[in-house]
Every structure is written in C-alpha cells, then in structure tokens.
Motif scaffolding. Sequence first.
Motif, PDB file in Angstrom:
ATOM      1  N   VAL A 475      -6.524  25.539 -10.119  1.00 52.44           N
ATOM      2  CA  VAL A 475      -6.841  24.586  -9.048  1.00 52.44           C
ATOM      3  C   VAL A 475      -7.502  23.334  -9.618  1.00 52.44           C
ATOM      4  O   VAL A 475      -7.300  22.231  -9.105  1.00 52.44           O
ATOM      5  CB  VAL A 475      -7.759  25.242  -7.997  1.00 52.44           C
ATOM      6  N   SER A 476      -8.264  23.494 -10.683  1.00 52.36           N
ATOM      7  CA  SER A 476      -8.949  22.328 -11.252  1.00 52.36           C
ATOM      8  C   SER A 476      -7.967  21.329 -11.856  1.00 52.36           C
ATOM      9  O   SER A 476      -8.299  20.167 -12.082  1.00 52.36           O
ATOM     10  CB  SER A 476      -9.946  22.781 -12.320  1.00 52.36           C
ATOM     11  N   LYS A 477      -6.727  21.785 -12.135  1.00 56.26           N
ATOM     12  CA  LYS A 477      -5.708  20.877 -12.680  1.00 56.26           C
ATOM     13  C   LYS A 477      -5.111  19.970 -11.614  1.00 56.26           C
ATOM     14  O   LYS A 477      -4.475  18.962 -11.928  1.00 56.26           O
ATOM     15  CB  LYS A 477      -4.564  21.699 -13.295  1.00 56.26           C
ATOM     16  N   TYR A 478      -5.298  20.361 -10.344  1.00 58.02           N
ATOM     17  CA  TYR A 478      -4.663  19.584  -9.275  1.00 58.02           C
ATOM     18  C   TYR A 478      -5.214  18.160  -9.262  1.00 58.02           C
ATOM     19  O   TYR A 478      -6.423  17.935  -9.248  1.00 58.02           O
ATOM     20  CB  TYR A 478      -4.901  20.240  -7.914  1.00 58.02           C
ATOM     21  N   LYS A 479      -4.319  17.214  -9.284  1.00 56.22           N
ATOM     22  CA  LYS A 479      -4.708  15.812  -9.296  1.00 56.22           C
ATOM     23  C   LYS A 479      -4.281  15.183  -7.977  1.00 56.22           C
ATOM     24  O   LYS A 479      -3.079  15.087  -7.685  1.00 56.22           O
ATOM     25  CB  LYS A 479      -4.029  15.115 -10.479  1.00 56.22           C
ATOM     26  N   LYS A 480      -5.267  14.818  -7.184  1.00 54.20           N
ATOM     27  CA  LYS A 480      -4.937  14.195  -5.899  1.00 54.20           C
ATOM     28  C   LYS A 480      -4.182  12.893  -6.166  1.00 54.20           C
ATOM     29  O   LYS A 480      -4.553  12.129  -7.063  1.00 54.20           O
ATOM     30  CB  LYS A 480      -6.213  13.904  -5.094  1.00 54.20           C
ATOM     31  N   PRO A 481      -3.134  12.639  -5.413  1.00 53.63           N
ATOM     32  CA  PRO A 481      -2.386  11.399  -5.648  1.00 53.63           C
ATOM     33  C   PRO A 481      -3.218  10.170  -5.302  1.00 53.63           C
ATOM     34  O   PRO A 481      -4.090  10.223  -4.428  1.00 53.63           O
ATOM     35  CB  PRO A 481      -1.180  11.527  -4.705  1.00 53.63           C
ATOM     36  N   GLU A 482      -2.971   9.131  -6.010  1.00 47.20           N
ATOM     37  CA  GLU A 482      -3.652   7.870  -5.699  1.00 47.20           C
ATOM     38  C   GLU A 482      -3.157   7.344  -4.357  1.00 47.20           C
ATOM     39  O   GLU A 482      -2.007   7.571  -3.969  1.00 47.20           O
ATOM     40  CB  GLU A 482      -3.384   6.835  -6.786  1.00 47.20           C
ATOM     41  N   ASN A 483      -4.039   6.657  -3.670  1.00 46.72           N
ATOM     42  CA  ASN A 483      -3.659   5.943  -2.453  1.00 46.72           C
ATOM     43  C   ASN A 483      -3.888   4.475  -2.757  1.00 46.72           C
ATOM     44  O   ASN A 483      -4.915   3.894  -2.392  1.00 46.72           O
ATOM     45  CB  ASN A 483      -4.511   6.408  -1.269  1.00 46.72           C
ATOM     46  N   PRO A 484      -2.937   3.871  -3.457  1.00 46.18           N
ATOM     47  CA  PRO A 484      -3.185   2.539  -4.003  1.00 46.18           C
ATOM     48  C   PRO A 484      -3.282   1.453  -2.939  1.00 46.18           C
ATOM     49  O   PRO A 484      -2.711   1.551  -1.858  1.00 46.18           O
ATOM     50  CB  PRO A 484      -1.965   2.306  -4.897  1.00 46.18           C
ATOM     51  N   VAL A 485      -4.023   0.436  -3.288  1.00 43.16           N
ATOM     52  CA  VAL A 485      -4.062  -0.780  -2.476  1.00 43.16           C
ATOM     53  C   VAL A 485      -2.781  -1.553  -2.769  1.00 43.16           C
ATOM     54  O   VAL A 485      -2.339  -1.643  -3.922  1.00 43.16           O
ATOM     55  CB  VAL A 485      -5.312  -1.614  -2.821  1.00 43.16           C
ATOM     56  N   LEU A 486      -2.171  -2.109  -1.733  1.00 45.43           N
ATOM     57  CA  LEU A 486      -0.921  -2.851  -1.889  1.00 45.43           C
ATOM     58  C   LEU A 486      -1.200  -4.341  -1.707  1.00 45.43           C
ATOM     59  O   LEU A 486      -1.201  -4.849  -0.579  1.00 45.43           O
ATOM     60  CB  LEU A 486       0.106  -2.375  -0.865  1.00 45.43           C
ATOM     61  N   PRO A 487      -1.445  -5.040  -2.805  1.00 41.08           N
ATOM     62  CA  PRO A 487      -1.762  -6.473  -2.667  1.00 41.08           C
ATOM     63  C   PRO A 487      -0.635  -7.273  -2.033  1.00 41.08           C
ATOM     64  O   PRO A 487      -0.871  -8.263  -1.344  1.00 41.08           O
ATOM     65  CB  PRO A 487      -2.016  -6.910  -4.116  1.00 41.08           C
ATOM     66  N   GLU A 488       0.601  -6.809  -2.259  1.00 39.49           N
ATOM     67  CA  GLU A 488       1.734  -7.551  -1.683  1.00 39.49           C
ATOM     68  C   GLU A 488       1.798  -7.454  -0.171  1.00 39.49           C
ATOM     69  O   GLU A 488       2.520  -8.216   0.481  1.00 39.49           O
ATOM     70  CB  GLU A 488       3.048  -7.053  -2.299  1.00 39.49           C
ATOM     71  N   TYR A 489       1.043  -6.517   0.407  1.00 42.30           N
ATOM     72  CA  TYR A 489       1.007  -6.375   1.865  1.00 42.30           C
ATOM     73  C   TYR A 489      -0.401  -6.601   2.403  1.00 42.30           C
ATOM     74  O   TYR A 489      -0.853  -5.943   3.336  1.00 42.30           O
ATOM     75  CB  TYR A 489       1.532  -5.002   2.288  1.00 42.30           C
ATOM     76  N   GLY A 490      -1.109  -7.530   1.765  1.00 42.96           N
ATOM     77  CA  GLY A 490      -2.406  -7.951   2.298  1.00 42.96           C
ATOM     78  C   GLY A 490      -3.568  -7.075   1.892  1.00 42.96           C
ATOM     79  O   GLY A 490      -4.632  -7.118   2.518  1.00 42.96           O
ATOM     80  N   GLY A 491      -3.391  -6.237   0.859  1.00 44.89           N
ATOM     81  CA  GLY A 491      -4.494  -5.428   0.383  1.00 44.89           C
ATOM     82  C   GLY A 491      -4.734  -4.150   1.166  1.00 44.89           C
ATOM     83  O   GLY A 491      -5.788  -3.522   1.019  1.00 44.89           O
ATOM     84  N   VAL A 492      -3.762  -3.723   1.998  1.00 45.08           N
ATOM     85  CA  VAL A 492      -3.919  -2.461   2.738  1.00 45.08           C
ATOM     86  C   VAL A 492      -3.606  -1.298   1.801  1.00 45.08           C
ATOM     87  O   VAL A 492      -2.948  -1.457   0.774  1.00 45.08           O
ATOM     88  CB  VAL A 492      -2.986  -2.400   3.968  1.00 45.08           C
ATOM     89  N   LYS A 493      -4.079  -0.104   2.186  1.00 45.10           N
ATOM     90  CA  LYS A 493      -3.767   1.075   1.398  1.00 45.10           C
ATOM     91  C   LYS A 493      -2.390   1.611   1.776  1.00 45.10           C
ATOM     92  O   LYS A 493      -1.935   1.432   2.908  1.00 45.10           O
ATOM     93  CB  LYS A 493      -4.837   2.145   1.601  1.00 45.10           C
ATOM     94  N   LEU A 494      -1.762   2.292   0.822  1.00 45.24           N
ATOM     95  CA  LEU A 494      -0.418   2.840   1.053  1.00 45.24           C
ATOM     96  C   LEU A 494      -0.420   3.794   2.238  1.00 45.24           C
ATOM     97  O   LEU A 494       0.421   3.695   3.140  1.00 45.24           O
ATOM     98  CB  LEU A 494       0.076   3.548  -0.204  1.00 45.24           C
TER      99      LEU A 494
END
Length: 622
Positions: A475-494
């Motif tokens: 379980v410690s290997k599980y890597k939560k996916p990033e929720n990146p900021v999308l600058p091309e759409y005004g800086g909102v999160k994905l």
Amino acid sequence: MEKRKLKIRDLTMRDGQQSLFATRMTQASIDRLLPLYEGADFYIMEVWGGAVPDSVMRYLDESPWERLRKASKAMKGHSLLSALSRGRNLFGYVPYPDSVLEGFYKEAIKNGLNVMRIFDALNDLDNVKESIRMINELGGIPDGAVCYTVDPKDEDDNKGFFSRFFSKKPEKIFTDEYFVEKARAMEAYGAKIITLKDMAGLVNPSRIASIMPKLKAALTVPVDFHTHCTPGYGLASSLMAMIHGVDILDTNIWWFGGGSAAPALELIYVFAGKLGIDVEVNMEAVGRIRKELRLVREELHAFDLVKNFPKEFDPLTDKLPAEIDALFDKAIEAAKANNEAELLDACHAIEDYFGFPKPNLLVKEAEVPGGMYSNMVAQLKALQAEDLLDDAMRLIPKVRRDAGLVPLVTPTSQIVGSQAVSVALDRKKGNPDYSNPSNQFISLVKGEYGHTPVAVDPEFRAKITGSPEEKAYDVSKYKKPENPVLPEYGGVKLAANDEEYLLLELLPSVANGFLKRRRAEEWKAANAAKKAEEAAAAAAEAEKADDEPITGEVVTAQILPGTVIEVNVKPGDKVKKGDVLLVYEAMKMENNVEAGHDATVKRVFVKPGDIFAPEAVLVEFE
C-alpha cells in the motif's frame, strides 16, 4: 400452496449492452428507457460498473457519475440499483489501497447506488472482505460474487502413449466444495447476497444441478445466478438453477439477451410459468421497455455483434406454436431428470426458433471467455500475426498454470491471454518463453493481485520478477495521481471535485483526456476570444518545434499502438540503462519503455493521454 418466487436482476443497461454492443449505449438512449423501467418492479437493475465508467468517458465523452445519478433520480427507489466492481481493483487493472476503495464506495452510494457486486479475479477472500465491510458500514448492500471457472483440460493428448498412461493427472482445484467454501466465507464477512458469477458461460446444466443445492444448503442469504449464453449453456443452466431453488436470476430484456449476453427474460418467464414459479416482475411494463429497446438496438447497429434480430415475442399475448411449446416441456423434463444432452438440444432448438445466436463452439471447446478470445484476436491482428492464434490458444493452459491456475475472469483473463500471445511470438522468433512479460503479468506472478488458487513455483517467480518470494501489494507504494493545474485553462485544476479525482485515481489514462475536455469547454465558454489567440500561438510554437529535424538517437514505439499513461523524463535529464522513460497502455496492458543505455534526453514527443501509432518516435536523445 404458495408459489415459489423468483426475483430478477435486469442487466440490460450494463452487462447486456457491454456483452453485445461494446458499452456504446448513450445517456440519451438510457434517458428514454428509464421512465419505462419505473413500473417494471425489477428487484435489482444493474446500471453501472464493469466497463461503463471507462467506456462512457472513452467513447461517448459522458460522465459516469451523471449516468448513476440520473438512474437513481428516475427510479425513485422502485428497484435497487447495482454496479459491478473487481474488488480491490474496482474498475481498473491494478490493486488500490483501502483509502481509495472507501472513497469510491462512499461517493457511489451517495450518488444512488444500492447494491455493489464485488468479485475478485483470483477468488482471494482477502481482496473482498474489506469492501464488504465498507459497503455495509456506508449503508449499501454487498453482493459477494464467487467467480466460476474450470480446471484446464488435461494436456495428455499431446503426449505419447506411455506418458499418458503413467503420468499423474493434475489435482482438480475448482470443485463444488471450492465454490461453496468461498461463498460461505463471503457470507461470514457480511455479504447480503451471494452470486455464482459465470462470466464466460462455462457452467453446464449438470454442474449447476450439483452446485446450486449445495449453495442453498450452506447459505442463509439469497443466492443469485449469473451466466452468459456464449458457448450454449446459458438458457439451460438458468432453467436448472430455477429447478434447484435459485433466489435471483440475472437476465436481459429480449433484444439484449442471448448470444454473448445473459438469457432473455421472456424465455425465463415461459419456463417459470410451466414450473409454477412467480417471476416478480411487471411483464406489461417490460413489454413497453421492449418496444423502445428495439429502437435503441437499431441505433447501436455499428456495434452490434450479431446484426440479426430475434423474432418479436411477447409472452403475455403471443401463443407459441404447439411444437415450440412442447420444446419448453421437453427441456423441463430433461432438466428434472438431469439429462443434459436432451436439455441442451431442447434449449438450442428454442433459441434457434426465435433466432438467437448459435453457440460459439470455439469458446466452448477452448473454455475461455468470449471477450478474452476477441482481445487475443485483436492483439494478433494489430501485430499482423493472425497465424499464431492457434498457438496462442494452446498456450493458455501453460500460462495459466505457470501463473498459479488463475480463474479466467477480468482482469486475469486479459493478462493471461495477452501473455499467451507474447509467448507465441517469443517462440516464433526463437526467443525463450516469457521474454516480454507485461507489467500486469509480473505483478500477478509476484503476488500483488493476491493469493492465486495454486502457489506459483518459486523458480518461475524468480524468472519473471527477479525474486522467488511472494510479495503482496504494498500500500505504501501507491502513488496518488497528480491533479495538475492547467495554465492553458486559466489555472484551474484538472479534477474539479472529489468525484472527478476518483476518476483520475481509477482510470487515469482515459479520465485525463475526459477531464481536460470538460475544463476546455468551461474555459471556452468563459474566454472564447482569448482562447483563440492563445491556441494560435501555441499551434505556431508546436509547429516550429515539430519542424526541427531529429538528429539524435530515438526511442520508438513497438508495433502496437498505445496510450501514454505517464512520462518520467524531460529534456536535459540524464538517464541510465534500464531507467523507465515512460509507461503506456496497449490492449489494456501497461508496458514500460526503458532506456537501452546511458543517455541524455533531448526531446520528448508525447505527454500523458497521447495516443501514438506503431513505430512512432517517443523520445530523442542528444
């Protein structure tokens, strides 16, 4: 004497359309059907899970959460809504930690789900017990599904006379007692329904006559039977289950029944009437659904595996010809006498009269799920190696035994089938077996999917994974996916909220593109003119970069197309031999692209979510 009751789980809007029409039923079609379902009084309606969350995003660009919410709103509690999940794998192909499971179940129940059918591809109880506990605590109804499978056929036919005579036959693993003990344990964990889930349609009527009474005697909760008609057993085995006391039966409405799907409700209704069993469904309402469902099937013509429609039939108003009516009686007599040959003959004649597809004899002989077979065909076609199909099919028992005699259900059926194709290619090229194990096959052999029915040979595990030790999912290997900021759409999160982030966790490759399109639509609506200027500038920059000639050594895709899941390098990075440059998905299997030697990255031509063609350039080195 009061009639016996039979409850029905309708599969039409999930398993039915997934089995026959590649899960392409749109939300608009479902919206037309839902008001008609309100008065049908199905005990359970399966509307979600399985391939639905992936397919509605991937192919229809629709929200899986919205599909569940709309079904709940329309049904107003008249029928329980159910979904199918793969235990610790949920809807994906990798194990998830408890935190992800609980977040998903909580969101699903909040959005209207009542029954969660949970199965584990290995029938490993450790992979389902926490899900059963969570669903109970969250107010849902856990349905524990025991996956039916068969032992591989003996391979004695390929041996000489003395080898056949003196060799010891492998011990049978998948006995009646095996399935009963799994079911009993699930009930002890808190399952409120137990399903014998035969995803490949391989359970024959005589086997049901043996297993069903034992399940009924061992359990106190309702027993459900789920099967498919692919190899020709579905209708006959469902009749046998009715005779032996099954509480709930899984069916589809007429136009979505038979073939690679579950049996048609209307045929079950005729059998029930002759057996004196009360089917707890409003068949008049079913008739109204059936009328609209024909139009829906016509709209799905491009994805229809069969094309030919069965004859129109309403069991409430249509009188059967005497010779066809007699076939129903003959089938019942044969079932009660456990005369399997006569039972199958009668049921096949009934299906033939109405125009349902004939049994798939190849699937019957190979004893593999139809979906697994079609995936292997597609994989070999993409490789332009269709001539290896027979070799790959013959390798399935070997790969399956090497991997711990895993049941052939999703996802293990895809893992084993894909690896059998790979081994066939290894042999054609003169390479050792298992020269190219997929990431999923490595994880399966390592033990990350759970305990296999038979222990994996430590020497084989060392060959595939580098270590002879079984290693459970960490379980410690599980890597939560990033929720990146999308600058091309005004800086909102994905992902804009919890339910969208859950999609990223469960189905990252498809959710990434789906959510980007949602953010793009929102940005376009708010910033139409500004976005047009930025897009033009970005296109010009991309065109400029693309025009720069490739002068360095390149890493290209293999001969299969794929979808990029993650990219681990950027321009300027120094990599060593064996470093993973990127991970991609092909034929639902994840694969690594590794550096062949030490190098410095000059350019990366793909990003997560990109779909690349065979032999496309992925990375350039300096």
